[in-house]
Every structure is written in C-alpha cells, then in structure tokens.
Design a protein around this motif. Structure first.
Motif, PDB file in Angstrom:
ATOM      1  N   VAL A   1       5.975   2.413 -10.187  1.00 57.47           N
ATOM      2  CA  VAL A   1       5.422   3.743  -9.484  1.00 57.47           C
ATOM      3  C   VAL A   1       4.595   4.778  -9.982  1.00 57.47           C
ATOM      4  O   VAL A   1       3.666   5.197  -9.762  1.00 57.47           O
ATOM      5  CB  VAL A   1       6.654   4.192  -8.461  1.00 57.47           C
ATOM      6  CG1 VAL A   1       6.205   5.522  -7.844  1.00 57.47           C
ATOM      7  CG2 VAL A   1       7.075   2.980  -7.193  1.00 57.47           C
ATOM      8  N   TYR A   2       5.230   4.928 -11.205  1.00 55.31           N
ATOM      9  CA  TYR A   2       4.597   6.072 -11.941  1.00 55.31           C
ATOM     10  C   TYR A   2       4.379   5.407 -13.365  1.00 55.31           C
ATOM     11  O   TYR A   2       4.780   4.468 -13.751  1.00 55.31           O
ATOM     12  CB  TYR A   2       5.749   7.277 -12.292  1.00 55.31           C
ATOM     13  CG  TYR A   2       6.114   7.709 -11.102  1.00 55.31           C
ATOM     14  CD1 TYR A   2       5.443   8.606 -10.401  1.00 55.31           C
ATOM     15  CD2 TYR A   2       7.373   7.344 -10.628  1.00 55.31           C
ATOM     16  CE1 TYR A   2       5.759   9.142  -9.141  1.00 55.31           C
ATOM     17  CE2 TYR A   2       7.792   7.943  -9.536  1.00 55.31           C
ATOM     18  CZ  TYR A   2       7.036   9.069  -8.921  1.00 55.31           C
ATOM     19  OH  TYR A   2       7.220   9.564  -7.403  1.00 55.31           O
TER      20      TYR A   2
ATOM     21  N   THR B   1      12.507   1.646  -8.727  1.00 53.92           N
ATOM     22  CA  THR B   1      12.124   3.096  -8.805  1.00 53.92           C
ATOM     23  C   THR B   1      13.022   3.847  -8.096  1.00 53.92           C
ATOM     24  O   THR B   1      13.745   5.061  -8.685  1.00 53.92           O
ATOM     25  CB  THR B   1      10.767   3.430  -8.276  1.00 53.92           C
ATOM     26  OG1 THR B   1       9.775   2.458  -8.899  1.00 53.92           O
ATOM     27  CG2 THR B   1      10.482   4.870  -8.355  1.00 53.92           C
TER      28      THR B   1
ATOM     29  N   THR C   1       4.107   3.629  -1.578  1.00 59.60           N
ATOM     30  CA  THR C   1       4.691   3.755  -2.731  1.00 59.60           C
ATOM     31  C   THR C   1       6.285   3.825  -2.026  1.00 59.60           C
ATOM     32  O   THR C   1       7.289   3.079  -2.662  1.00 59.60           O
ATOM     33  CB  THR C   1       4.785   5.099  -3.362  1.00 59.60           C
ATOM     34  OG1 THR C   1       3.518   4.779  -4.014  1.00 59.60           O
ATOM     35  CG2 THR C   1       5.684   5.238  -4.473  1.00 59.60           C
TER      36      THR C   1
ATOM     37  N   GLN D   1      16.163   7.045  -9.424  1.00 60.56           N
ATOM     38  CA  GLN D   1      15.954   8.405  -9.175  1.00 60.56           C
ATOM     39  C   GLN D   1      17.183   8.883  -9.517  1.00 60.56           C
ATOM     40  O   GLN D   1      18.541   8.246  -9.252  1.00 60.56           O
ATOM     41  CB  GLN D   1      15.669   8.591  -7.483  1.00 60.56           C
ATOM     42  CG  GLN D   1      14.180   8.030  -7.416  1.00 60.56           C
ATOM     43  CD  GLN D   1      13.111   8.458  -8.310  1.00 60.56           C
ATOM     44  OE1 GLN D   1      12.868   9.810  -8.455  1.00 60.56           O
ATOM     45  NE2 GLN D   1      12.324   7.481  -8.845  1.00 60.56           N
TER      46      GLN D   1
ATOM     47  N   LEU E   1      -5.385  -3.028  -5.542  1.00 63.33           N
ATOM     48  CA  LEU E   1      -4.393  -2.331  -4.745  1.00 63.33           C
ATOM     49  C   LEU E   1      -3.348  -1.486  -5.283  1.00 63.33           C
ATOM     50  O   LEU E   1      -2.937  -0.184  -4.831  1.00 63.33           O
ATOM     51  CB  LEU E   1      -3.672  -3.714  -4.033  1.00 63.33           C
ATOM     52  CG  LEU E   1      -2.740  -3.243  -2.894  1.00 63.33           C
ATOM     53  CD1 LEU E   1      -3.893  -2.989  -1.739  1.00 63.33           C
ATOM     54  CD2 LEU E   1      -2.069  -4.453  -2.490  1.00 63.33           C
TER      55      LEU E   1
ATOM     56  N   VAL F   1       1.694  -2.796 -11.248  1.00 56.55           N
ATOM     57  CA  VAL F   1       2.386  -4.199 -10.487  1.00 56.55           C
ATOM     58  C   VAL F   1       3.860  -3.688 -10.167  1.00 56.55           C
ATOM     59  O   VAL F   1       4.129  -3.645  -9.131  1.00 56.55           O
ATOM     60  CB  VAL F   1       2.280  -5.560 -11.133  1.00 56.55           C
ATOM     61  CG1 VAL F   1       3.023  -6.312 -10.015  1.00 56.55           C
ATOM     62  CG2 VAL F   1       0.822  -6.143 -10.899  1.00 56.55           C
ATOM     63  N   ASP F   2       4.437  -3.548 -11.468  1.00 57.31           N
ATOM     64  CA  ASP F   2       5.770  -3.135 -11.098  1.00 57.31           C
ATOM     65  C   ASP F   2       6.241  -1.596 -11.410  1.00 57.31           C
ATOM     66  O   ASP F   2       7.269  -1.315 -11.913  1.00 57.31           O
ATOM     67  CB  ASP F   2       6.630  -4.186 -12.301  1.00 57.31           C
ATOM     68  CG  ASP F   2       6.363  -3.963 -13.514  1.00 57.31           C
ATOM     69  OD1 ASP F   2       5.315  -3.003 -13.821  1.00 57.31           O
ATOM     70  OD2 ASP F   2       6.853  -4.601 -14.279  1.00 57.31           O
TER      71      ASP F   2
ATOM     72  N   ARG G   1       9.434  -3.506  -7.354  1.00 52.41           N
ATOM     73  CA  ARG G   1       9.106  -2.126  -8.003  1.00 52.41           C
ATOM     74  C   ARG G   1       9.559  -0.886  -7.308  1.00 52.41           C
ATOM     75  O   ARG G   1      10.139  -0.008  -7.773  1.00 52.41           O
ATOM     76  CB  ARG G   1       7.590  -2.069  -7.772  1.00 52.41           C
ATOM     77  CG  ARG G   1       6.839  -0.782  -8.256  1.00 52.41           C
ATOM     78  CD  ARG G   1       5.425  -0.793  -7.775  1.00 52.41           C
ATOM     79  NE  ARG G   1       5.248  -0.712  -6.387  1.00 52.41           N
ATOM     80  CZ  ARG G   1       4.465  -1.433  -5.876  1.00 52.41           C
ATOM     81  NH1 ARG G   1       4.074  -2.559  -6.678  1.00 52.41           N
ATOM     82  NH2 ARG G   1       4.387  -1.555  -4.621  1.00 52.41           N
TER      83      ARG G   1
ATOM     84  N   ASN H   1      10.642   6.397 -14.552  1.00 49.33           N
ATOM     85  CA  ASN H   1      10.852   6.560 -12.910  1.00 49.33           C
ATOM     86  C   ASN H   1      10.261   7.855 -12.125  1.00 49.33           C
ATOM     87  O   ASN H   1      10.914   7.910 -11.147  1.00 49.33           O
ATOM     88  CB  ASN H   1      11.906   5.788 -12.493  1.00 49.33           C
ATOM     89  CG  ASN H   1      12.223   4.499 -12.957  1.00 49.33           C
ATOM     90  OD1 ASN H   1      11.492   3.589 -12.424  1.00 49.33           O
ATOM     91  ND2 ASN H   1      13.392   4.174 -13.948  1.00 49.33           N
TER      92      ASN H   1
ATOM     93  N   PRO I   1       6.908  -8.661  -5.603  1.00 51.57           N
ATOM     94  CA  PRO I   1       6.832  -7.658  -6.788  1.00 51.57           C
ATOM     95  C   PRO I   1       6.729  -6.290  -6.156  1.00 51.57           C
ATOM     96  O   PRO I   1       7.439  -5.282  -6.805  1.00 51.57           O
ATOM     97  CB  PRO I   1       5.686  -8.034  -7.295  1.00 51.57           C
ATOM     98  CG  PRO I   1       4.933  -8.616  -6.450  1.00 51.57           C
ATOM     99  CD  PRO I   1       5.834  -9.637  -5.725  1.00 51.57           C
TER     100      PRO I   1
ATOM    101  N   THR J   1       0.804  -1.188   0.074  1.00 52.06           N
ATOM    102  CA  THR J   1      -0.144   0.077   0.039  1.00 52.06           C
ATOM    103  C   THR J   1       0.925   1.155  -0.061  1.00 52.06           C
ATOM    104  O   THR J   1       0.443   2.477  -0.143  1.00 52.06           O
ATOM    105  CB  THR J   1      -0.787   0.026   1.301  1.00 52.06           C
ATOM    106  OG1 THR J   1      -0.143  -0.125   2.298  1.00 52.06           O
ATOM    107  CG2 THR J   1      -1.971  -1.097   1.094  1.00 52.06           C
TER     108      THR J   1
ATOM    109  N   ARG K   1      -2.608   2.383  -4.608  1.00 53.95           N
ATOM    110  CA  ARG K   1      -1.355   2.953  -4.099  1.00 53.95           C
ATOM    111  C   ARG K   1      -1.013   4.075  -4.882  1.00 53.95           C
ATOM    112  O   ARG K   1      -0.376   5.079  -4.611  1.00 53.95           O
ATOM    113  CB  ARG K   1      -0.430   1.719  -4.193  1.00 53.95           C
ATOM    114  CG  ARG K   1       0.962   2.162  -3.366  1.00 53.95           C
ATOM    115  CD  ARG K   1       1.978   1.131  -3.408  1.00 53.95           C
ATOM    116  NE  ARG K   1       2.231   0.780  -5.097  1.00 53.95           N
ATOM    117  CZ  ARG K   1       1.898  -0.199  -5.369  1.00 53.95           C
ATOM    118  NH1 ARG K   1       1.341  -1.373  -4.825  1.00 53.95           N
ATOM    119  NH2 ARG K   1       1.947  -0.551  -6.818  1.00 53.95           N
TER     120      ARG K   1
END
Ligand SMILES: N[C@@H](CCC(=O)N[C@@H](CS)C(=O)NCC(=O)O)C(=O)O
Lengths: 493, 173
Positions: free
Chosen positions: B104-105, A193, A150, A197, B138, B101-102, A189, B109, A185, A148, B142
């Motif tokens: 964030v954006y 990510t 990020t 950055q 989900l 799933v994999d 992820r 990235n 996963p 839930t 998120r």
C-alpha cells in the motif's frame, strides 16, 4: 467519548472488532474476559447479565453510564468515531454493506472450514469442500474491489476494513496457505497492511499467516467432545428412522440416563464451538502455583464455618490449624464511606466484589460487614489469603475493586488480630474501631457459581435431555453455511 | 517545481513558518538558508531536514528496515524519476507497478517521505496517462490515488481523476 466494559471470552474475533474500533476512536474500553470479572458460560448466564443482555451471548458491552449493547457489530459501531463509520451517506452505506457482507458471506463458510481444523466441529469432507469454494468466491469479490481501492471504503481505514479483516482472521491464520491465497494479491496486500496498522496490532498482536493448510484435528475434536458417543448415536438414529416413536425415544432416554449415571463426573453439557475454542486456549496459570503446600486446609475450615458453631468450633479450629507461613490475615476498609447511601446498594457493592473475585475463592476466605444505616455507613472486613501478599496483585483481573479498599496486614499474634477475627467471623462483638452498629455481613467462601450455572441452563432448556440437541440447532445455524445457499448441504455435525 | 514541492511538504509535516528556500544553478537545485547563515542543498537533504524539524521522524521510517527503504526510494526519485526520458517513463511505471502489487505504501505499512516525494515527482506523468494506461499500471494508479487523498499531501498539485470502475477490462490479466 464512549467508555465502558466489553464482556467476552479471550481472543474472540467478534470482540476484536470493537476493540480495534476503540483503538482508533480513543474510546476507553475495558475488556472483561477472564475470571473473576467474566467467566464464559457462567457470568453470561447469570440473571444479572441476562437482564442486560437477554441472549446471554458475548461480546456484550456495558457503558460506564449503564448503556448496554449486544451484537458485536453494533458495539463496534458505537465505539467508532465518524471517520470509521464513514463521512458521507454513501460511505456509511458502504461500510454497512461490507459489515453485512462479512457476516453473511464470509463467516458461514469460514466457520465450516476452520472449525474442524480447530477440533471444535466434526469434519465433513463435502461441507469443507463446499466451504472452500465459497471462500474462493468471497476472496475473488474482495480482490476485484481492491484492485483499484486501497481500503474497502474511501481512502482510509474504516469499520468495513476492521470488520472484514476480523472475519478473515481465522482463515488467514489456519487455512489460507500461500498457494491458496496467491490468486488474491490485492486481498493479501490489504489484509497485511491492515493487521500492521498500530491500532490493529495493539489488539491482534503479531498475526502469523498460515504456512500450511490446517487439516481436521480429530484428536482435539475427540478431547473436546465430553459426550461424544451419545449425541452422535442419537443423531444417526434420528436420521435413519426419520421421526422416532415417542416410546422408543423414551426408552432411549432411559438408557442414556443409565449410561450417564455410570460415568464418574458427567460434564454439565456439551461444549459449543465457543467454549471449545476457549478450552483449546492455553490455560491461564495458577497465580498461587509458586507457593509451597500448606498444612492449613482452607476448605475444611470453610466447612466448619458453614456447618458448625462459629465461636465454639470454627474459630478454635481456625487458630489450631492456621499456617502463618502459608497464609496471611488482612483488615480491609472501604475508602469512600461517604459515598455509601442506601444499605442495599452497599450490600451489592460487597457481593459484586465477591463475584468478580470468584476465582480467588479457593485461596481466600473473608467476612465483610456493612455497619451503620442508610447514608451513614462503612464497610470493613477480615480477609484470609493464601501467601503473604495481597492476592489481588497476582492477577490483573482481581484489581478492579481492591483499590477502593485500604488493606492492612495483621500481625497474627496480636490481640487486635485475635479480636478482629473473632468479631468479624462471628458477626458479633464490640467492633470498637468502627463506631457504628452491625448491619449486615457477607461471607466470601464457596464457589457456588458452577452448580448454579448448570441449574440455570437446565431451566432455560427445560430438561437436561433436551440440552445437547438444542445446542446443536444453534450450532448449525451459526456455523454451517449461509442461510440462502441451495438446499442439500450437509450439516456439519 | 522543487520549491513548490518543498513548500507543500512543509505544510504536510505541519511546519508553520515558511523557510527561506531558493534554487541555484542551471538544474535549479533547491537551497535552504538557515537563520544562522548555514545552508542545506538538495531536495532529499532539505526535505529530510524539514521532516526532522517538524518532529515527524516516523515519516523517515520507524524501523531500521523501513528507514532503509525510504532512502532507497528517495534515491530512486532523484536518479531515475527526475529528468527521465519518455522511454524510461514506461520502465519506471512497470517497475513501480510490480513493486506495488503487494504494498500500500512504498516503505513499510504507513506513509513516509518516500511516498510524498515520489508522488510529487510522478504527478506530471500520471496526470498525462490515458485511462487505458492508468488501468495498465493499476497498482501505481491505486497507490497514487491513495497518496493524493492522504490528508495534507496534495496541496499545490491538481487532483488526478482515477476511475474506480474499469473501462478496459481486457487489461486485467
Ligand atoms: N451475532 C453475535 C454472535 C455472538 C455469539 O454467537 N456469541 C457466542 C460466542 S461465539 C456466545 O456468546 N455464546 C454463548 C451462548 O450461546 O450461550 C455477535 O456478533 O455478537
């Protein structure tokens, strides 16, 4: 905003935490990771270093304002901004929670699993299997949290992410092959990510995720074990016999001593995992490698200079053998004499520069002189360098001091050069161009640090015989498993 | 709706002076009136223009690949999300959930215009989801929560409460 120097060996994931934090906060951080600025195993054992950082461990931070810190997490915290540290009391506590989690839950099993694959720790099947299970447990916890969320704390990157990512770095690079990491996963992820950055990338570069789980590197391990036989035997004997009789021990020691004496050049000490990791890095290339061989043997001159009369033997030898193609002679002068106050401080300035230029010693000789007295002094010197260019430009690490000096290449045939060489090498003469009396001279010649380093280690541990075992204790504590794991786990060595 | 969204976007990209934007026709297509008399029509066109004008072109993607994916989601927003039927809502949520799933954006990235416009466009759907639905989707939830907390994005829209601790654990697998 904090500004200072981070001492570390290259590619140290502990140092990365501070470096990435600095990328986010804008703290001006210089990294001293290679000679002459920092030589792992030498610099961090020097009295000067130990007086600032009593553990002698790296990373270690020294601010431009003199503020000193050891422990990577403290350094990273200090170099962060408020956003990274957490903006509410809750967030700050959560950051601390994940930082502690990384140290106590991730690092022990990660080290136990990864180090053998890097050839820096003996492989032990049971220990590796146990470590794998612990890593799974840790990844599952993270995966659950990142369902839930990020990022680990709040909705932006914090010190928690920086710390946990760096702690997982070796795992992701070495052993977490696609099939192993596939059940997590959310962690994948988040990890990908983060490392993408720009602030992470600037420090970590391109991180290549593991494609095939690395296995124990026996060959590298053997290479990394200079005294493999002895300590292993010792260990075994110790285990079998429980406590050894002092007498037996005495005999053993005796035997081992003999054995060691036979070996041509016994290494000063057994490597620990950090040094071994270092050793497995690609060697930095010799910046003088491109130069053709020279007939002038600098070491021979240095020996003459050290042991025989300067005016009647060393200087004549210098001019007889000097190779003007392979070497050059430079006059240098400190550019800010008005800033020189107490003479002892000025002397430290010179010796400090010599220390930082340690790696240059093989290819350079210099006599640098402090003239005058307190609050009215100047520093100048004569340098002999391999090659025709200022050697400092050959390596970034050598550039720390050289900008504080003006440099002028001397015409080898000129009278000026002959006079200067004579006066500076002999520490006597008119020094016409200076206009201040000779105060003190310093000679840049011999690499003394190596011998000293061994002596100091011996001092520290009491005797060389004790050294390997003592190191091992540290090693186990650091690398094997979390302290609160149920007993009975085998030690990694 | 498009007007408020574009005005939020103006603030997000940091444009100070508000543009003259109106809507035309039955479908309320936004029109931007430039000072020189020319005009731009359409949500994606205008928002891309605002981003460029604010010199925030990184929001359009920094690599060739990221730029292409940004365009893909802008198109998705117009062709799939806007004016979709109730049946389609579940398909869209499933698709998005799978896609995220994999990630964030939506593209690359870092946040892009795709995230902002998809967020604006999907807000009314997410805000009406039951807790159980939010757990089912989900990854969308998120992502949505992350974007609505991203500094400067939300503006005209009310925050949607997202539970961090799952209530219906059974939905997990
Ligand atoms: N907890 C410390 C650990 C530091 C540490 O163990 N440093 C090792 C390098 S990996 C070291 O400097 N060892 C030198 C020595 O033990 O002499 C931190 O995170 O900074």
């Amino acid at each position: 905003m904090a500004a200072g120097t981070l001492y570390t060996y290259p590619e140290n994931w502990r140092a990365f935490k501070a470096q990435i934090a600095a990328q986010y906060s804008g703290a001006r951080l210089k990294v001293a990771s290679s000679p002459p600025a920092f030589t792992f195993g030498q610099t961090n054992r020097s009295p000067a270093f130990l007086s600032n950082f009593p553990l002698g461990k790296v990373p270690a931070y020294q601010g431009d304002d003199g503020f000193c810190l050891f422990e990577s997490n403290a350094i990273a915290h200090y170099l962060s901004n408020d956003a990274l540290r957490g903006s509410t009391p809750q967030a700050r506590a959560q950051v601390l929670q994940w930082v502690s989690f990384a140290d106590s839950e991730i690092i022990p099993p990660a080290s136990a699993w990864v180090f053998p694959t890097l050839g820096i720790m003996q492989f032990n099947k049971q220990a590796t299997e146990q470590a794998k299970e612990e890593v799974k447990r840790v990844l599952a916890v993270l995966n659950q949290h990142l369902n839930t969320c990020t990022f680990l704390v709040g909705e932006r990157v914090s010190l928690a992410d920086i710390t946990v990512v760096c702690s997982l770095l070796w795992l992701y690079k070495q052993v977490l092959e696609p099939a192993f990491r596939q059940p997590y996963p959310n962690v994948n992820r988040w990890f990908v990510t983060c490392i993408n950055q720009p602030q992470f990338k600037a420090v970590l570069g391109e991180v290549k995720l593991c494609e095939k789980m690395a296995q124990f590197d026996a060959k590298k391990f053997a290479e990394n074990q200079p005294k493999k036989e002895t300590p292993l035997k010792k260990e075994k004997a110790g285990k079998e016999a429980g406590k050894q009789q002092p007498q037996q021990q005495q005999e053993k020691k005796e035997k081992e001593k003999k054995k060691e004496e036979k070996k041509p050049a016994p290494p000063a000490e057994e490597m620990d995992e950090c040094e071994a990791a270092l050793a497995s890095e690609p060697k930095t290339k010799d910046p003088f490698a491109h130069l053709p061989k020279s007939s002038f043997v600098l070491d021979e001159f240095k020996r003459k200079y050290s042991n025989e009369d300067t005016l009647t033997v060393a200087i004549p030898h210098f001019w007889e053998n000097f190779d003007r193609e392979g070497y050059s002679i430079w006059y240098s002068e400190y550019r800010f004499p008005e800033e020189l106050t107490m003479t002892f401080m000025s002397c430290n300035l010179i010796t400090g520069m010599f220390q930082r230029l340690d790696k240059l010693r093989k290819n350079a000789f210099a006599s640098v002189i402090l003239f005058g007295m307190n609050n009215s002094s100047s520093i100048s010197g004569i340098w002999v360098f391999r090659g025709q260019d200022l050697a400092f430009t050959l390596s970034e690490d050598w550039q720390i001091d050289y900008e504080s000096y003006s440099w002028r290449k001397l015409d080898v045939d000129s009278d000026e050069c002959k006079t200067m060489v004579k006066e500076y090498f002999a520490w006597e003469g008119e020094f016409k161009h200076v206009g201040k009396p000779f105060s003190q001279g310093k000679i840049f010649k011999k690499a003394c640090a190596t011998e000293d380093a061994h002596a100091k280690v011996l001092n520290f541990f009491g005797s060389s015989e004790l050294l390997p075992e003592n190191k091992k204790v540290v090693y186990q504590r650091r690398a094997s498993r979390s302290a609160c794991a149920p007993g009975g786990a085998t030690s990694p060595v | 709706m498009a007007l408020r969204e574009l005005s939020s976007l103006e603030k997000f990209v940091g444009l100070k002076r508000q543009k003259k934007i109106s809507t035309q026709g039955e479908r309320k297509v936004p029109v931007l009136q430039n000072n020189n008399g020319s005009s731009l029509i359409g949500l994606v066109t205008i928002s891309s223009h605002l981003v460029s004008e604010a010199k925030k072109t990184e929001l359009l993607g920094e690599s060739v690949e990221q730029r292409a994916v940004v365009q893909q989601w802008l198109e998705y927003r117009l062709t799939r999300l806007d004016n979709c039927s109730q049946d389609e809502v579940n398909i869209i949520l499933t698709e998005l959930n799978e896609y995220l799933v994999d990630k964030v954006y939506l593209a690359g990235n870092s946040i892009t215009l795709a995230d902002a416009l998809m967020y604006y466009g999907i807000h009314h759907i997410i805000s009406e989801l039951a807790v159980q639905q939010k757990e089912k989707y989900l990854n969308v939830t998120r992502w949505f929560d992350h974007i609505q907390h991203y500094p400067g994005v939300r503006h005209h829209l009310p925050p949607v409460i997202v539970l961090r601790n799952r209530v219906y654990q059974s939905n997990q697998h």
